[in-house]
Design a protein around this motif. Structure first.
Motif, PDB file in Angstrom:
ATOM      1  N   MET A   1      86.056  93.085  27.974  1.00  0.00           N
ATOM      2  CA  MET A   1      84.092  92.767  29.615  1.00  0.00           C
ATOM      3  C   MET A   1      85.005  91.074  30.368  1.00  0.00           C
ATOM      4  SD  MET A   1      80.279  93.357  29.716  1.00  0.00           S
ATOM      5  CE  MET A   1      80.550  95.094  28.550  1.00  0.00           C
ATOM      6  N   PRO A   2      84.913  91.061  31.226  1.00  0.00           N
ATOM      7  CA  PRO A   2      85.023  89.793  32.579  1.00  0.00           C
ATOM      8  C   PRO A   2      83.377  88.504  31.546  1.00  0.00           C
ATOM      9  CG  PRO A   2      84.156  91.213  33.614  1.00  0.00           C
ATOM     10  CD  PRO A   2      84.355  92.133  32.193  1.00  0.00           C
ATOM     11  N   ASP A   3      83.892  87.827  31.454  1.00  0.00           N
ATOM     12  CA  ASP A   3      83.002  86.346  31.580  1.00  0.00           C
ATOM     13  C   ASP A   3      82.567  85.968  32.929  1.00  0.00           C
ATOM     14  OD1 ASP A   3      83.949  86.535  28.240  1.00  0.00           O
ATOM     15  OD2 ASP A   3      85.492  84.784  28.893  1.00  0.00           O
TER      16      ASP A   3
ATOM     17  N   GLY B   1      77.068  91.103  30.889  1.00  0.00           N
ATOM     18  CA  GLY B   1      75.737  92.474  30.484  1.00  0.00           C
ATOM     19  C   GLY B   1      74.971  91.726  28.885  1.00  0.00           C
ATOM     20  N   CYS B   2      76.049  90.385  28.658  1.00  0.00           N
ATOM     21  CA  CYS B   2      75.060  90.397  27.040  1.00  0.00           C
ATOM     22  C   CYS B   2      73.714  89.627  27.247  1.00  0.00           C
ATOM     23  CB  CYS B   2      76.199  90.091  26.362  1.00  0.00           C
ATOM     24  SG  CYS B   2      76.285  87.728  26.561  1.00  0.00           S
TER      25      CYS B   2
ATOM     26  N   ARG C   1      82.788  77.974  36.189  1.00  0.00           N
ATOM     27  CA  ARG C   1      83.155  78.706  37.021  1.00  0.00           C
ATOM     28  C   ARG C   1      82.348  80.567  36.530  1.00  0.00           C
ATOM     29  NH1 ARG C   1      88.445  79.923  39.617  1.00  0.00           N
ATOM     30  NH2 ARG C   1      89.210  78.185  39.405  1.00  0.00           N
ATOM     31  N   ILE C   2      81.731  80.413  37.556  1.00  0.00           N
ATOM     32  CA  ILE C   2      80.713  81.778  38.178  1.00  0.00           C
ATOM     33  C   ILE C   2      80.759  82.844  38.621  1.00  0.00           C
ATOM     34  CG2 ILE C   2      78.177  82.461  38.093  1.00  0.00           C
ATOM     35  CD1 ILE C   2      78.031  79.524  36.940  1.00  0.00           C
ATOM     36  N   GLY C   3      81.786  83.617  37.926  1.00  0.00           N
ATOM     37  CA  GLY C   3      81.796  85.015  38.777  1.00  0.00           C
ATOM     38  C   GLY C   3      83.498  85.053  38.465  1.00  0.00           C
TER      39      GLY C   3
ATOM     40  N   ARG D   1      64.909  94.138  28.027  1.00  0.00           N
ATOM     41  CA  ARG D   1      65.259  95.147  29.364  1.00  0.00           C
ATOM     42  C   ARG D   1      66.129  94.654  29.919  1.00  0.00           C
ATOM     43  NH1 ARG D   1      59.174  95.044  28.050  1.00  0.00           N
ATOM     44  NH2 ARG D   1      58.832  92.991  29.922  1.00  0.00           N
ATOM     45  N   LEU D   2      66.457  93.116  30.449  1.00  0.00           N
ATOM     46  CA  LEU D   2      66.511  93.037  31.421  1.00  0.00           C
ATOM     47  C   LEU D   2      68.107  92.934  31.151  1.00  0.00           C
ATOM     48  CD1 LEU D   2      64.798  89.100  32.358  1.00  0.00           C
ATOM     49  CD2 LEU D   2      65.182  91.245  33.454  1.00  0.00           C
ATOM     50  N   ALA D   3      68.537  93.070  29.725  1.00  0.00           N
ATOM     51  CA  ALA D   3      69.968  93.428  29.448  1.00  0.00           C
ATOM     52  C   ALA D   3      70.095  95.020  29.460  1.00  0.00           C
ATOM     53  CB  ALA D   3      69.420  92.748  27.991  1.00  0.00           C
ATOM     54  N   GLY D   4      68.947  95.514  29.238  1.00  0.00           N
ATOM     55  CA  GLY D   4      69.447  97.140  29.693  1.00  0.00           C
ATOM     56  C   GLY D   4      69.311  97.584  31.389  1.00  0.00           C
ATOM     57  N   ASP D   5      68.955  96.712  32.078  1.00  0.00           N
ATOM     58  CA  ASP D   5      69.144  96.984  33.596  1.00  0.00           C
ATOM     59  C   ASP D   5      70.818  95.934  33.474  1.00  0.00           C
ATOM     60  OD1 ASP D   5      66.900  97.664  33.446  1.00  0.00           O
ATOM     61  OD2 ASP D   5      65.659  95.924  34.174  1.00  0.00           O
ATOM     62  N   GLY D   6      71.183  95.161  32.591  1.00  0.00           N
ATOM     63  CA  GLY D   6      72.626  95.054  33.199  1.00  0.00           C
ATOM     64  C   GLY D   6      72.557  93.904  33.994  1.00  0.00           C
ATOM     65  N   VAL D   7      71.487  92.726  33.558  1.00  0.00           N
ATOM     66  CA  VAL D   7      71.759  91.512  34.055  1.00  0.00           C
ATOM     67  C   VAL D   7      72.117  90.730  32.615  1.00  0.00           C
ATOM     68  CG1 VAL D   7      69.843  89.663  34.717  1.00  0.00           C
ATOM     69  CG2 VAL D   7      69.455  91.990  35.799  1.00  0.00           C
ATOM     70  N   THR D   8      72.985  89.876  32.820  1.00  0.00           N
ATOM     71  CA  THR D   8      73.393  88.473  31.590  1.00  0.00           C
ATOM     72  C   THR D   8      72.440  87.916  31.763  1.00  0.00           C
ATOM     73  OG1 THR D   8      75.886  88.897  32.495  1.00  0.00           O
ATOM     74  CG2 THR D   8      75.630  86.995  31.583  1.00  0.00           C
TER      75      THR D   8
END
Ligand code: ADP
Ligand code: MG
Lengths: 301, 250
Positions: free
Chosen positions: A1-3, A30-31, A62-64, A177-184
């Motif tokens: 997975m990308p950082d 995503g973690c 670096r962000i994204g 819940r947030l992690a489940g929604d795909g927020v890092t």
């Protein structure tokens, strides 16, 4: 997975005093990244640098994949929600007015605000003045204010600090819940227990240096648990071993720290060679807390 | 625009409105009491009352009042996690600075509105002056409100950079004192470069006090408004630049 976040030899000095040294953070997308370290280890300073609130003395962020600079900062911040040190909020306004403020400032829709409020379960307290909120409610309002813009990355600095166990559990559930929604989510704490089970990746800071970065399993593997040798005469066994090993008495056993399998075999051979009866050899139990304490030199609270 | 609307929401239920209401009323009260105690009638009617309240107001209370308003507006940002939340968001520094300055300027303009209303009330109720004050006072009030903008921007910038509530207000006081010296020396041109002195000049417009000629000309009013616009632009740009370069404290 990308950082989603990477830093390269990130450092901060105040006057000539170094606060953060050569940090190479890797936060996978995503973690839930648990950023751990005793008070004063540089967690808040690092998070402030990630947000451009404090200028790094050296190194790169670096962000994204995009460098965080003064010129790119505001654009990148559009995708980051944050809560640093103390929760924000205007005490003379109600929770609803505080949310409306964020909505106006960022030009958000009603749906985005309502979703953020529901996510932190604050919908029933919106008409109270924020001054009258409990600390836990203020934390949740702060998180809602950060979430309303639907960020890909959420940076939370000690969101459980000062909360009662129920409040801590509420925040833990929220992070899951947030992690489940795909927020890092990058979340810091000086207490391992507060984010231990929620974090999938851990970064451990001590004295401004990154002591460890990886999964829980990797952290366990890195520090082998103590070896316990059961013998009818532990005091004699201890006197034999203390010269060559880090040994101490533990009830009816001798406890040896920092032994790999070969060193364990050598210690047992040494005892047997000296005519000591060895009834059992086993690895002791180690909690993640012990590992954390070892790494940070027991500097946790 | 969103940032400005958000800022106006923040001054809801704020102490700022008390300052906006009380400061001009207090000054008109002082002007009225002075006139009554001296046992004279305001010989030149509205002009005397205006001279005794507005010129005094412009010497330092107005500047200090704007200083207090700016400190009040920024105080909430220096509390709790608000600074980090605001600066950690996507809103550009220029927009943050401009929105804050707009709110302080609007409060200062409201204060001028209250001033005008208080002068009318005092003139009617205490001295039973005939009719309404001449329309020129509305124009002068508009010029004063415009001259308040650079002071609002400057004080907003100081209160942004300093956590202290009182320090920027003290600087407003010192600025006003410097302005009085400049105006007493009759240094009109130099006065246009110092926001505090510009406000002084605006409140003296048409009164013949200090460096003022006593005549209200459109050119005089326009030159004050023009200087105000120029100063505002420079000060806003400087504040935004500084904000972008400041590290968050603690
Ligand atoms: N603005 C500052 N000036 C000087 N020293 C600072 C400043 N901010 C933080 N420090 C110092 O940096 C160290 C790390 O602080 P911080 O990042 O807040 O740690 P943590 O969040 O892990 O408790 C502390 O020793 C603190 O005193
Ligand atoms: Mg901290």
């Amino acid at each position: 997975m990308p950082d989603i976040v990477t830093t390269d030899r990130l450092a901060k000095r105040y006057r000539e005093h170094p606060v953060v040294h050569d940090l190479d953070l890797r936060i996978p997308e995503g973690c839930v990244y648990g950023f751990l370290g005793p008070n004063g280890s540089g967690k808040s300073t690092t998070m402030k640098m990630l947000l451009g609130l404090v200028r790094p003395s050296s190194g790169e962020i670096r962000i994204g994949g995009r460098p965080m600079r003064r010129s790119t900062r505001r654009e990148l911040l559009g995708g980051i929600g944050s809560l640093i040190e103390t929760p924000p909020g205007y005490g003379h306004l109600t929770g609803r007015e505080n949310m409306r403020l964020v909505q106006r400032l960022l030009g958000l829709g009603d749906g985005q605000v309502a979703r953020a409020v529901r996510t932190v379960r604050l919908q029933d307290h919106l008409d109270k003045k924020v001054r009258a909120y409990s600390l836990g409610m203020k934390q949740r309002l702060g998180i809602a204010m950060a979430l309303a813009r639907e960020p890909r990355l959420l940076i939370l600095d000690e969101p459980t600090n000062g909360l009662d166990p129920a409040g801590i559990e509420e925040i833990r559930g929220l992070l899951r819940r947030l992690a489940g929604d795909g927020v890092t989510v990058m979340v810091s704490s000086h207490l391992l227990g507060e984010i231990d089970r929620t974090a999938t990746v851990l970064g451990i800071l001590g004295g401004g240096r990154l002591l460890f970065q990886g999964t829980r399993a990797e952290l366990f593997a890195r520090s082998a648990p103590d070896v316990l040798i059961d013998t009818p005469d532990p005091a004699y066994a201890h006197s034999l071993l203390s010269g060559g090993f880090e040994s101490r008495l533990d009830g009816t056993s001798v406890r040896l720290a920092g032994l790999d399998d070969r060193a364990t075999a050598k210690a047992v051979a040494h005892l047997v060679g000296a005519g000591v009866d060895v009834h059992g050899v086993r690895r002791g139990e180690r909690s993640l807390e012990d590992v954390f304490m070892d790494l940070t030199g027991g500097g946790g609270l | 625009m969103g940032a400005v609307r958000a800022e106006f929401l923040k001054v809801k239920r704020s102490l700022s409105w008390v300052v906006v209401l009380l400061l001009p009323v207090a000054l008109v009260l002082v002007g009225t009491v002075n006139t009554v105690v001296s046992g004279e009638r305001p010989e030149e009617g509205w002009h005397t009352l205006w001279l005794r309240s507005v010129v005094l107001y412009g010497l330092f209370p107005l500047t200090v009042g704007i200083g207090v308003l700016a400190s009040l507006v920024w105080r909430v940002e220096h509390r709790g996690g608000n600074w980090n939340a605001l600066m950690g968001g996507p809103t550009p520094a220029l927009r943050i600075v401009a929105a804050k300055a707009a709110v302080v300027s609007a409060l200062a303009a409201a204060m001028q509105g209250v001033m005008l209303a208080a002068v009318v009330l005092a003139g009617k109720l205490v001295f039973a002056l005939p009719g309404l004050p001449p329309g020129r006072y509305v124009l002068i009030s508009a010029v004063i409100a415009a001259a308040c903008v650079p002071v609002a921007v400057l004080q907003s910038g100081l209160s942004m950079l300093m956590r202290s509530f009182a320090a920027p207000v003290a600087m407003a006081f010192l600025g006003a004192a410097g302005a009085i010296v400049l105006l007493m020396l009759g240094a009109g041109a130099a006065a246009s470069a110092l926001p505090y002195a510009l406000v002084g000049r605006a409140t003296q417009l048409g009164t013949g006090t200090f460096a003022d000629t006593g005549a209200l000309t459109l050119g005089g009013a326009a030159s004050i408004a023009g200087a105000a616009a120029l100063l505002t632009g420079v000060l806003i740009a400087a504040s935004a630049l500084l904000l972008d370069r400041t590290d968050a404290r603690a």
